[in-house]
Design a protein around this motif. Structure first.
Motif, PDB file in Angstrom:
ATOM      1  N   GLU A   1      99.870  84.379  89.857  1.00 17.51           N
ATOM      2  CA  GLU A   1      98.591  84.864  88.946  1.00 17.51           C
ATOM      3  C   GLU A   1      98.829  84.190  87.587  1.00 17.51           C
ATOM      4  OE1 GLU A   1     101.250  85.654  90.665  1.00 17.51           O
ATOM      5  OE2 GLU A   1     102.270  87.934  90.766  1.00 17.51           O
ATOM      6  N   VAL A   2     100.062  84.479  87.142  1.00 17.46           N
ATOM      7  CA  VAL A   2     100.703  84.304  85.631  1.00 17.46           C
ATOM      8  C   VAL A   2      99.872  83.292  85.831  1.00 17.46           C
ATOM      9  CG1 VAL A   2     102.667  83.322  84.749  1.00 17.46           C
ATOM     10  CG2 VAL A   2     102.675  85.050  86.523  1.00 17.46           C
ATOM     11  N   PHE A   3      99.686  81.990  86.182  1.00 15.54           N
ATOM     12  CA  PHE A   3      98.692  80.873  85.583  1.00 15.54           C
ATOM     13  C   PHE A   3      97.444  80.794  85.704  1.00 15.54           C
ATOM     14  CE2 PHE A   3      97.645  76.106  86.589  1.00 15.54           C
ATOM     15  CZ  PHE A   3      98.592  75.466  85.670  1.00 15.54           C
ATOM     16  N   TYR A   4      96.808  82.254  85.741  1.00 18.39           N
ATOM     17  CA  TYR A   4      95.908  82.121  85.217  1.00 18.39           C
ATOM     18  C   TYR A   4      95.121  82.333  84.032  1.00 18.39           C
ATOM     19  CZ  TYR A   4      93.212  82.527  89.671  1.00 18.39           C
ATOM     20  OH  TYR A   4      92.552  81.959  91.017  1.00 18.39           O
ATOM     21  N   PHE A   5      96.461  83.123  83.126  1.00 19.97           N
ATOM     22  CA  PHE A   5      96.157  82.495  81.724  1.00 19.97           C
ATOM     23  C   PHE A   5      95.723  81.406  81.297  1.00 19.97           C
ATOM     24  CE2 PHE A   5      98.365  86.785  82.135  1.00 19.97           C
ATOM     25  CZ  PHE A   5      97.900  87.322  80.875  1.00 19.97           C
ATOM     26  N   LEU A   6      96.281  80.138  82.074  1.00 19.30           N
ATOM     27  CA  LEU A   6      95.423  78.913  81.630  1.00 19.30           C
ATOM     28  C   LEU A   6      94.105  79.094  81.728  1.00 19.30           C
ATOM     29  CD1 LEU A   6      95.912  75.912  80.672  1.00 19.30           C
ATOM     30  CD2 LEU A   6      96.302  75.172  83.048  1.00 19.30           C
ATOM     31  N   GLY A   7      93.487  79.286  82.928  1.00 18.28           N
ATOM     32  CA  GLY A   7      92.141  79.949  82.696  1.00 18.28           C
ATOM     33  C   GLY A   7      91.023  80.485  82.128  1.00 18.28           C
ATOM     34  N   TYR A   8      92.202  81.370  81.851  1.00 20.22           N
ATOM     35  CA  TYR A   8      91.778  82.655  80.746  1.00 20.22           C
ATOM     36  C   TYR A   8      90.587  82.430  79.520  1.00 20.22           C
ATOM     37  CZ  TYR A   8      90.337  86.149  84.105  1.00 20.22           C
ATOM     38  OH  TYR A   8      89.653  87.140  84.414  1.00 20.22           O
ATOM     39  N   PHE A   9      92.280  81.547  79.071  1.00 20.91           N
ATOM     40  CA  PHE A   9      92.754  81.319  78.092  1.00 20.91           C
ATOM     41  C   PHE A   9      90.641  80.018  77.383  1.00 20.91           C
ATOM     42  CE2 PHE A   9      96.520  83.501  77.097  1.00 20.91           C
ATOM     43  CZ  PHE A   9      96.668  83.661  75.836  1.00 20.91           C
ATOM     44  N   SER A  10      90.949  79.172  79.210  1.00 20.80           N
ATOM     45  CA  SER A  10      90.135  78.010  78.605  1.00 20.80           C
ATOM     46  C   SER A  10      88.844  78.611  78.436  1.00 20.80           C
ATOM     47  CB  SER A  10      90.253  76.668  80.186  1.00 20.80           C
ATOM     48  OG  SER A  10      91.477  76.750  79.933  1.00 20.80           O
ATOM     49  N   LEU A  11      88.462  79.245  79.151  1.00 19.79           N
ATOM     50  CA  LEU A  11      87.130  80.252  79.541  1.00 19.79           C
ATOM     51  C   LEU A  11      86.470  80.843  79.016  1.00 19.79           C
ATOM     52  CD1 LEU A  11      84.715  81.385  81.751  1.00 19.79           C
ATOM     53  CD2 LEU A  11      86.427  83.320  82.305  1.00 19.79           C
ATOM     54  N   PHE A  12      88.017  81.367  77.970  1.00 28.42           N
ATOM     55  CA  PHE A  12      87.300  81.406  76.195  1.00 28.42           C
ATOM     56  C   PHE A  12      86.937  80.872  75.691  1.00 28.42           C
ATOM     57  CE2 PHE A  12      91.334  85.602  77.472  1.00 28.42           C
ATOM     58  CZ  PHE A  12      90.259  85.499  77.702  1.00 28.42           C
ATOM     59  N   ALA A  13      87.571  79.397  75.423  1.00 29.72           N
ATOM     60  CA  ALA A  13      87.098  78.353  74.349  1.00 29.72           C
ATOM     61  C   ALA A  13      85.575  78.053  75.008  1.00 29.72           C
ATOM     62  CB  ALA A  13      88.141  77.712  74.905  1.00 29.72           C
ATOM     63  N   ILE A  14      85.400  78.191  75.893  1.00 33.56           N
ATOM     64  CA  ILE A  14      84.157  77.826  76.840  1.00 33.56           C
ATOM     65  C   ILE A  14      83.111  79.173  76.804  1.00 33.56           C
ATOM     66  CG2 ILE A  14      82.463  77.984  78.434  1.00 33.56           C
ATOM     67  CD1 ILE A  14      85.346  76.674  80.373  1.00 33.56           C
ATOM     68  N   ILE A  15      83.676  79.593  76.841  1.00 33.98           N
ATOM     69  CA  ILE A  15      81.880  80.799  75.920  1.00 33.98           C
ATOM     70  C   ILE A  15      82.356  81.316  74.558  1.00 33.98           C
ATOM     71  CG2 ILE A  15      82.895  83.773  75.224  1.00 33.98           C
ATOM     72  CD1 ILE A  15      83.927  84.490  77.687  1.00 33.98           C
TER      73      ILE A  15
END
Lengths: 233, 470
Positions: free
Chosen positions: B247-261
């Motif tokens: 679950e912790v590793f999802y912060f990488l996915g989320y920060f990338s998702l924010f950048a995509i948005i």
């Protein structure tokens, strides 16, 4: 040549006619879609009604005993929650394996002398013959430690207890009936709530259901031999 | 400057009356002048503005009325009329649905150009579709599954969006879809969960054409910005659906998702309205708030996530899990996050080509920093032992971001950004302060000082801006 030029430069009347033809075409298309949407929106709920009416009219009537409880749901008005007494059954080890991955099962019943349904067996496929059966959701399936094998309170008890190495568990399946709400007038719900609280002590309650091909329709809720629909507010 | 010289039309006409009273001009001349003003471009704009204002409030009221009447009818039916049979009750429920359909028919074919008719009847229709199903289930005592009910409601209401071109129904279906997803996701039955996920995607896909059309045709509308918010929320939820092992590793996915948005917010489709509205004085408050909501959502989401990982217990938890890059690369989760990270990175390089780096918000770079940091963190177990240093680094990062926000705000005289920057610093101090064991008096004094700091900074900067304006 003349015809061609006419085609390329239609006069204003032709344009108008074309425009109105187009708009008629669009509104016809819209009308077509509108009727489609309307029909689907009516047919889906009508299907629910149709299914239930068939069960109510053609199904056989049975009684199911109830245990107490009654919360309130804000979303769809008030109702009495029906806690059916016959919702648990002990399985054999092989049945336990068979049902552990199942979502739906067929519950088979017998009738006792008073006419109440008694859960007798579970099956994974639709039973044939004259059985009374309901297709229902399997809520839970678990192992229960046998009474004699539970941890003892005192050391002396512990020493005297029989060995529980093998076969120390019961296999239990719990059913989740989809017809476990009876919707009622709000004013009645409170009275029924108080009756339900004393259930099995001074009052008795059962649900009247109709079954057809394993499908159930809830017909009535009977408390102390009276239908709740006849209760005064 | 221009605004102070402008006089409203009402004032001009009032001044005309004054001039007649003072006998400066005759009534004939006054009529001519009045006619001139009333027919001028200015007055046309004025009446158009006024009309659109009236129309907007009418729209608002009619929608509220539709919601209230719909809910009222639903409550009356929910009363349980025990003297009716189930069949009679369901027929009454059908009556409500038919009435809503008749209203929709009228709006579609007799008032096709009226926004008010379309939206209000569509909202009423949306409520009626759900209500009729719910009431019929109630009449027959069918409990059903709430998520199944929501799914049925969504699919019965979906065509209304395209039939009546209703933004509100589209928003409503979005909200229902999110409710459905959250409801089924929390059940945690793996199989059902995945099934609901497929349904969720399907619903989003069917909503997309309407959404893209809205973005093209009404780029400045409040409706679009509310849609943007729900689209982003759906994206966040969709990513959360994959969480399984790390679950912790999802912060990488989320920060990338924010950048995509953020990148999506930078796309010409969503960004053009910013350029059209460069004239600050003309934009209303709502427009300013809602301008390019994708970028704002990305920044806000970044801030919230940074605050979550600024706590040292987050890093301590990760350290205790004893993960290394080789051990986590076995999981699908890892590759999902890496995939999103690479996608964001690709977007970054495309952005870099078309835009000067200075124009991008500093929040945009967080995902790169975080991605490299995270990979370093997991590949060198020695670094994990100093987990508190990572938390410290995140705190410094928040401080740096706040300061850069303030610096930029002062330069461009942006009041909201200035206060956002100050607020972030205050929040950082507040949160780090809660972790410590100071007495209430000390904490109280610090908060008072923070408040005073806010006031002073604001007043100094506003004074400076005023000086510059002169």
């Amino acid at each position: 040549m003349l015809n061609n030029s006419n085609k390329h430069k239609p006069n204003s009347e032709q344009k108008k006619a074309e425009k109105s033809y187009k708009s008629v075409k669009i509104s016809l298309f819209l009308l077509f879609i509108f009727i489609g949407v309307m029909l689907v929106q009516i047919l889906v709920p009508a299907n629910i009604i149709f299914k239930q009416e068939i069960i109510l009219n053609q199904g056989k009537s049975y009684k199911m005993k109830l245990n107490p409880v009654d919360p309130v749901d804000m979303f769809r008005g008030n109702y009495a929650i029906l806690n059916f007494a016959e919702n648990k059954i002990e399985l054999s080890a092989s049945e336990f394996l068979e049902f552990s991955a199942k979502k739906y099962v067929y519950a088979i019943y017998a009738q006792d002398k008073a006419g109440f349904l008694k859960l007798s067996k579970l099956k994974s496929s639709q039973p044939e013959g004259a059985n009374i059966f309901i297709k229902t959701r399997l809520e839970n399936i678990y192992l229960e430690l046998l009474e004699k094998c539970r941890p003892k309170k005192t050391v002396a008890e512990q020493k005297n207890s029989p060995s529980c190495d093998k076969n120390n568990h019961k296999h239990i399946a719990v059913l989740n009936y989809s017809f476990d709400r009876f919707y009622l007038k709000e004013s009645k719900a409170k009275k029924i709530d108080s009756l339900f609280a004393n259930l099995n002590k001074t009052h008795s309650a059962y649900a009247l259901i109709r079954i057809k091909d394993g499908l159930v329709a809830l017909e009535d809720l009977i408390i102390d031999q009276r239908s709740v629909l006849e209760f005064k507010d | 400057m221009q605004k102070s010289l402008e006089i409203s039309l009402d004032k001009k006409l009032a001044m005309l009356d004054e001039l007649i009273d003072a006998q400066v001009i005759g009534t004939n001349t006054a009529d001519k002048i009045r006619n001139f003003y009333l027919n001028s471009k200015d007055s046309n704009q004025h009446t158009a503005k006024r009309q659109s204002k009236i129309e907007f409030s009418l729209l608002l009221f009619s929608i509220f009325a539709a919601i209230l009447i719909g809910a009222g009818i639903m409550l009356i039916f929910a009363h349980n009329w025990d003297n009716f049979s189930p069949l009679e009750k369901s027929l009454i429920a059908f009556g409500q649905l038919l009435f809503a359909q008749a209203l929709g028919f009228f709006a579609l074919f007799f008032r096709p150009n009226s926004l008010i008719w379309r939206e209000a009847s569509a909202v009423f229709w949306l409520i009626a579709t759900g209500a009729s199903t719910a009431l019929i289930s109630q009449a027959y005592h069918i409990q059903g599954d709430l998520s199944e009910f929501l799914l049925l409601w969504i699919f019965l209401a979906l065509p209304l969006i395209y039939l009546l071109k209703s933004k509100l129904v589209s928003l409503g279906v979005f909200v229902l879809a999110i409710c459905f997803f959250v409801l089924t996701a929390h059940l945690n039955y793996r199989q059902e969960y995945q099934l609901s996920f497929h349904w969720f995607w399907l619903i989003l896909l069917t909503l997309m054409p309407f959404y893209l059309e809205l973005a093209k045709k009404h780029p400045q509308s409040l409706g679009l910005n509310l849609h943007n918010l729900l689209v982003s929320a759906s994206a966040f939820l969709a990513l959360a659906a994959f969480i399984e092992n790390i679950e912790v590793f999802y912060f990488l996915g989320y920060f990338s998702l924010f950048a995509i948005i953020y990148i999506i917010g930078n796309m010409p489709l969503f960004d053009k309205r910013l350029k059209n509205h460069s004239n600050k004085q003309e934009t209303s408050f709502w427009l300013k708030v809602s301008l390019n909501s994708f970028k704002k959502i990305a920044v806000l989401a970044n801030i919230i996530s940074l605050f979550i990982i600024s706590n040292s217990s987050f890093w301590e938890y990760t350290y205790q899990k004893n993960w290394s890059l080789t051990s986590i690369s076995k999981y699908l989760d890892f590759w999902i996050n890496i995939g999103i990270f690479l996608l964001a990175l690709l977007g970054f390089f495309v952005q870099k080509k078309s835009q000067k780096l200075k124009e991008l918000s500093p929040f945009f770079y967080i995902f790169i920093l975080f991605g490299l940091g995270f990979i370093l963190f997991f590949s060198l177990p020695i670094l994990q032992e100093y987990y508190y240093l990572w938390a410290l680094f995140i705190n410094l990062l928040i401080l740096f971001l706040s300061l850069s926000l303030i610096k930029k705000a002062i330069k461009f005289e942006h009041f909201a950004n200035l206060n956002l920057g100050l607020l972030l610093i205050a929040l950082l101090i507040y949160i780090r302060f809660i972790d410590t064991d100071f007495s209430f008096i000390t904490k109280g004094i610090v908060f008072i000082l923070l408040g005073i700091g806010f006031l002073i900074t604001n007043s100094i900067i506003v004074k400076k801006w005023r000086k510059n304006a002169k």
